[in-house]
Design an enzyme around this catalytic site. Sequence first.
Site: not given
Length: 277
Positions: A40, A95-96, A247
Amino acid sequence: MSSKSQLTYTARASKHPNALAKRLFEIAEAKKTNVTVSADVTTTKELLDLADRLGPYIAVIKTHIDILSDFSDETIEGLKALAQKHNFLIFEDRKFIDIGNTVQKQYHRGTLRISEWAHIINCSILPGEGIVEALAQTASAPDFGYGPERGLLILAEMTSKGSLATGQYTTSSVDYARKYKNFVMGFVSTRSLGEVQSEVSSPSDEEDFVVFTTGVNISSKGDKLGQQYQTPASAIGRGADFIIAGRGIYAAPDPVQAAQQYQKEGWEAYLARVGGN
């Protein structure tokens, strides 16, 4: 837990009906890793640097491509080259969640060109069965071009506190996966869902859905925004085939060392689960 969870990746690959899931299990066995890193980061340079450095220790890299400030052809070509170099798959965590006609364009058209480079995508079934049908229809179209090299994960459960992805939502996720099993390779969930039954569907001997579990972190139990973490051992013990860590790896002082630690703990948990099989 599904009986398939007790089998080795090699055994599951040898009989898997889904070509992409078969390839994923083969990658995991060859590299001895079940780690998916959630990269991310917000620039192409950061993304490609992470992919290159962590590539040897992961089975999948998960992207949120729309958070990049400089997405371009360089991003696409760089990711594809690194996936080939290090033998990992690319999972775009898009995430459609829209009507079928819209998600078809988001997936196979538009500026992000997701179908061109992402082996794996995911969707929520809040819009209903039509979203799964639409994505499966796109992937099976004569002009699609990528065929068995693409697959869908249904977002059946989430690890955030207060998640509403429970109960009938989760059951319907499994129903749709069974109906569109040629394209749906598995779930993002907190546990194995292979034993879920409903009035619509029930488990079959040949089905073997892959389970990805998010929110895996060795050193933290959660964050201030409701994320709830679990360890590699607890995730795999509940039925995860692949653990997703973000993370805990990319924000670590030494991301490579962190990836190696997750690889070690994830693989040991997998070996403990399959025992002598």
